[in-house]
Design a protein around this motif. Structure first.
Motif, PDB file in Angstrom:
ATOM      1  N   TYR A  50       0.839  -1.191   0.000  1.00 10.36           N
ATOM      2  CA  TYR A  50       0.000   0.000   0.000  1.00 10.36           C
ATOM      3  C   TYR A  50       0.877   1.245   0.000  1.00 10.36           C
ATOM      4  CZ  TYR A  50      -3.854  -3.114   1.187  1.00 10.36           C
ATOM      5  OH  TYR A  50      -4.799  -4.116   1.169  1.00 10.36           O
ATOM      6  N   THR A  82      -3.056   0.192   4.620  1.00 12.63           N
ATOM      7  CA  THR A  82      -3.362   1.608   4.438  1.00 12.63           C
ATOM      8  C   THR A  82      -3.117   2.410   5.706  1.00 12.63           C
ATOM      9  OG1 THR A  82      -5.069   1.000   2.837  1.00 12.63           O
ATOM     10  CG2 THR A  82      -5.152   3.227   3.697  1.00 12.63           C
ATOM     11  N   SER A  87       0.755   5.696   0.336  1.00  9.44           N
ATOM     12  CA  SER A  87       0.118   6.986   0.551  1.00  9.44           C
ATOM     13  C   SER A  87       1.150   8.050   0.193  1.00  9.44           C
ATOM     14  CB  SER A  87      -0.326   7.146   2.011  1.00  9.44           C
ATOM     15  OG  SER A  87      -0.935   8.405   2.211  1.00  9.44           O
ATOM     16  N   ASP A 112      -6.493  14.351   0.918  1.00  8.69           N
ATOM     17  CA  ASP A 112      -5.833  14.377  -0.391  1.00  8.69           C
ATOM     18  C   ASP A 112      -6.835  14.716  -1.484  1.00  8.69           C
ATOM     19  OD1 ASP A 112      -3.407  13.515   0.736  1.00  8.69           O
ATOM     20  OD2 ASP A 112      -3.960  11.410   0.500  1.00  8.69           O
ATOM     21  N   ARG A 132       3.112   8.454   6.819  1.00  8.12           N
ATOM     22  CA  ARG A 132       3.176   9.691   6.035  1.00  8.12           C
ATOM     23  C   ARG A 132       3.062  10.922   6.933  1.00  8.12           C
ATOM     24  NH1 ARG A 132      -1.591  11.305   2.003  1.00  8.12           N
ATOM     25  NH2 ARG A 132      -1.190  13.539   2.007  1.00  8.12           N
ATOM     26  N   PHE A 157      -0.739   5.682   5.976  1.00  9.70           N
ATOM     27  CA  PHE A 157      -1.225   7.000   6.369  1.00  9.70           C
ATOM     28  C   PHE A 157      -0.465   7.523   7.593  1.00  9.70           C
ATOM     29  CE2 PHE A 157      -5.855   6.856   4.560  1.00  9.70           C
ATOM     30  CZ  PHE A 157      -5.323   6.860   3.277  1.00  9.70           C
ATOM     31  N   TRP A 171      -5.849   7.463  -1.703  1.00  6.84           N
ATOM     32  CA  TRP A 171      -5.885   8.857  -1.279  1.00  6.84           C
ATOM     33  C   TRP A 171      -6.823   9.001  -0.090  1.00  6.84           C
ATOM     34  CZ3 TRP A 171      -5.555  13.380  -5.195  1.00  6.84           C
ATOM     35  CH2 TRP A 171      -4.511  13.159  -6.104  1.00  6.84           C
ATOM     36  N   SER A 172      -6.450   9.819   0.856  1.00  9.91           N
ATOM     37  CA  SER A 172      -7.337  10.149   1.964  1.00  9.91           C
ATOM     38  C   SER A 172      -8.345  11.197   1.501  1.00  9.91           C
ATOM     39  CB  SER A 172      -6.530  10.696   3.142  1.00  9.91           C
ATOM     40  OG  SER A 172      -5.952  11.952   2.784  1.00  9.91           O
TER      41      SER A 172
END
Length: 750
Positions: free
Chosen positions: A228, A283, A230, A439, A290, A287, A435-436
């Motif tokens: 995954y 994920t 991000s 984002d 990041r 996240f 993408w969150s």
């Protein structure tokens, strides 16, 4: 390359073709040039064969139809196969759909611009009818009778005289061996015999799977061995990485490593934005890792972008002469004669798409080729973008299309799919980029900010003797040409084709620079153009002390075809789709009638407004009723919409689209606003970019469809443009306060 293992019921197109070629099944394909359409599976070596297959019939009678458009709730994936099934005279319960990969042999596949049915309706009819004719011929040969003595009923060929029947599966192999009839020898069904087209019973093919949670969306797609990712994108468009520290990120459990993606070189097109990617086992880890990154960015020319002063620049430009995009009569001479002059300025901010499913994709690079799965509106754009970024042939990019959790135009831009492919090449394994919501909002292809200036001279009868309109906004073309400042290609989106009967009328366009990515959003420039034009029309009606409905009809004038001597959105289809004011008048009259315009009691704080707009070749009129409470909050008890979309495939889906447009329109009218400070987008989630919730959505939406035999027109987008001006006109009727900017939440009404 391995395919997704957990996508039940989906196979690769290559796998489908291999199974078909060895089974003796009847297969139908269609080209856009007159060449053989059919090939018997198992005889591909001898027969002319084009692997962009539209339809196959198995020995058990199962009909598989290819859906070459994406499904995001708009109904295209159901509507076009339904047309094939109708002309084939197939039993819809025995039909399966196969989602097409991106392939130019299907023609253009972009599920955008409300044109899926419009552009493929005739072709799909031809495909189904040709299959029906060949099945009849095969059965007639088996019986030793004339094909003229045979007909069909769902999934059977019937001999009229004897009543004998043969199922489609029984004659499929024989039909595949027959020569393909010429188009002129293939009769299409008359409307009176349509079994599915235009009928109320049609629902989305995927509806049972969607409501039971079995449907596969982009977020559900997986590949064996994938990781995954991000991506920390540049906060300002065009920024490059100066330095970054990933020590803290690498300490997060599940984080494997970090990688960089190069910032694009203008024009940005659909390339990845660039940035630092955190690669992880899941994920959540990606996240969290990041958030621990420390990135220093180089400066960008777009760091100067601040929304408030930029608005003033747009408005100042709108007050100056611009490039003329339509000119009727002599506006300047008419204004010089004096009379009552009315001027108004309108403003709409940037908007974000915020579809419920944020951008997501999974891709694998292997041996110079890419396999991707994505919720995309345009799999061919995926091919082209990945090919351009990685320097490979687009034929070496295979894009499978999942269901989309909304799109609204955002998912025509495949930057997140390209991100997955770029990272997969670096890692040597499949990568899923997620993408969150933050984002999604901060790095969107935004609907453009716009300023519009309107001016009219009113004669003794209250009608305009002169009308001037200017629009100024960063154009979508800046996505493809970094030097673009004029929106010439977008003038036909509700600006240079205003259907009013005004003797002196000029439309202009002023220049504007871009500082964020600009893209099409549901109904595109029609949103701000309709807002300005139909709000201004309402202002003129009240200035003339006229009823807004009657004034609007007077503005449009008598039933006629408006000459389109300038560029129109469908220039190649002018003969089929003339701008017909009779159709526009009809939807206005219908919306007024159904809403009880002028007859409903309107107490304090209540009002009704109307707007009517032609977009995507569809005529729509909307009446909105509002209640403004003592705190100034706007509630919408009722919406009435009348729509003339020509020939329709599914009435139920049309109602769905226009009910959805009312909710979508409520969001942009009441709440939607994207702003920037020093190039950085201020909004990040639904707390500061809200969308309509149930308690603020229209309580009742009534959609009335005009029965028409005109060619099919657009459905997904045309419901949006008239909504905001109708709502704002209703607010004026309720409060006496004229609001000229979106969103309404910025204005105090009491």
């Amino acid at each position: 390359m391995k395919l997704i293992e957990n996508v039940s019921g989906q196979v690769s197109r290559r796998g489908f073709l291999h199974g078909a070629l060895v089974s003796g099944v009847f297969v139908l394909s269609a080209r856009f040039v007159p060449e053989p359409l059919f090939a018997a599976e198992g005889e591909a070596a001898a027969a002319p064969f084009e692997p962009s297959l539209w339809m196959s019939i198995a020995a058990d009678g199962t009909v598989t139809i290819v859906a070459h458009r994406s499904e995001m709730g708009c109904g295209s994936r159901t509507a076009l196969p339904l047309v094939v099934a109708d002309e084939l005279d197939a039993d819809w319960s025995r039909v399966k759909l196969d989602q097409a990969i991106g392939d130019p042999r299907y023609g253009e596949q972009d599920t955008d611009g409300s044109h899926s049915v419009r552009s493929s309706f005739d072709l799909m009819r031809q495909v189904g009818a040709t299959g029906r004719v060949m099945l009849i011929s095969a059965a007639a040969a088996q019986w030793g009778v004339s094909p003229k003595d045979c007909t069909t009923e769902p999934h059977f060929v019937v001999h009229r005289t004897s009543g004998r029947k043969l199922g489609y599966g029984e004659v499929a192999a024989a039909a595949a061996k027959l020569p393909v009839p010429k188009k002129e020898d293939v009769p299409l069904k008359p409307r009176s015999e349509w079994r599915y087209i235009g009928k109320e019973s049609n629902s989305l093919f995927d509806l049972p799977e969607i409501v039971t949670g079995k449907a596969i969306f982009g977020m559900d797609a997986t590949m064996p061995g994938m990781v995954y990712a991000s991506v920390e994108h540049p906060p300002v468009l065009g920024q490059k990485i100066k330095s970054y520290d990933d020590k803290a990120a690498l300490k997060v459990p599940g984080v494997q490593k970090t990688l960089t993606i190069e910032t694009f070189k203008p024009p940005h097109m659909f390339q990845p934005l660039g940035g630092v990617a955190v690669i992880a086992d899941n994920t959540w880890a990606a996240f969290k890792g990041r958030k621990s990154l420390k990135v220093e960015w180089e400066s960008s020319p777009h760091s100067v972008y601040n929304s408030a002063p930029f608005r003033k620049t747009l408005e100042a430009t709108s007050r100056q002469p611009g490039k003329i995009v339509r000119n009727v009569g002599d506006v300047d001479a008419a204004f010089a004669k004096g009379g009552k002059i009315i001027e108004a300025e309108y403003y709409t901010p940037h908007l974000a798409h915020v579809s419920m499913e944020p951008p997501v994709a999974v891709a694998e690079y292997r041996d110079g080729k890419v396999l991707a799965w994505a919720p995309t509106q345009n799999p061919q754009a995926v091919q082209e973008t990945i090919a351009g970024v990685l320097g490979i042939k687009k034929e070496d990019v295979t894009c499978h299309v999942t269901l989309l959790g909304g799109g609204f135009g955002r998912k025509s831009k495949p930057d997140q799919v390209a991100e997955a492919a770029v990272l997969s090449k670096q890692l040597g394994k499949p990568v899923k980029v997620v993408w969150s919501r933050e984002d999604d909002i901060r790095f969107d292809f935004f609907h453009s900010v716009a300023a519009m200036y309107m001016k009219a001279a009113i004669g003794p009868d209250g009608k305009p003797t002169a009308w001037l309109q200017r629009t100024v906004y960063p154009p979508i073309n800046s996505t493809f040409d970094a030097s673009a400042t004029y929106a010439e290609d977008e003038m036909s989106l509700g600006w240079n084709n205003v259907p009013f009967d005004i003797p002196n009328h000029r439309a202009e366009n002023g220049p504007a620079d871009y500082h964020v990515r600009i893209g099409w959003l549901r109904s595109v420039a029609n949103i701000y153009h309709a807002f300005a034009i139909h709000s201004f029309a309402d202002e003129l009606a009240h200035a003339a002390n006229k009823d807004p409905v009657q004034y609007l009809l007077d503005l449009i004038g008598p039933a006629r075809f408006v000459p389109l001597a300038y560029k129109d959105e469908e220039a190649d289809e002018k003969q089929r789709y003339p701008l017909d004011t009779a159709r526009l008048r009809r939807v206005i009259e219908m919306a007024a009638e159904k809403s009880g315009w002028g007859k409903r009691p309107m107490g304090k704080g209540r009002g009704m407004g109307i707007a009517a707009h032609r977009s995507f070749l569809t005529y729509v009129a909307t009446v909105v009723e509002v209640e403004v409470d003592s705190k100034g909050q706007v509630h919408i008890p009722n919406v009435w919409t009348a729509v003339d979309a020509g020939t329709i495939v599914s009435p139920d889906n049309i109602r769905n689209q226009f009910e959805g447009a009312a909710v979508f329109g409520t969001s942009l009218a009441l709440f939607g606003e994207i702003t920037a400070t020093n190039g950085v987008i201020d909004q990040s989630n639904f707390h500061n970019f809200p969308i309509t919730r149930m308690n603020r959505a229209p309580r009742h939406v009534d959609v009335h469809i005009v029965q028409s035999e005109a060619p099919p027109a657009g459905v997904g987008e045309p419901g949006v443009p008239p909504f905001a001006p109708a709502l704002y006109n209703a607010v004026f009727a309720a409060t006496g306060k004229r609001v000229r900017e979106l969103p309404l939440s910025k204005t105090k009404l009491v």
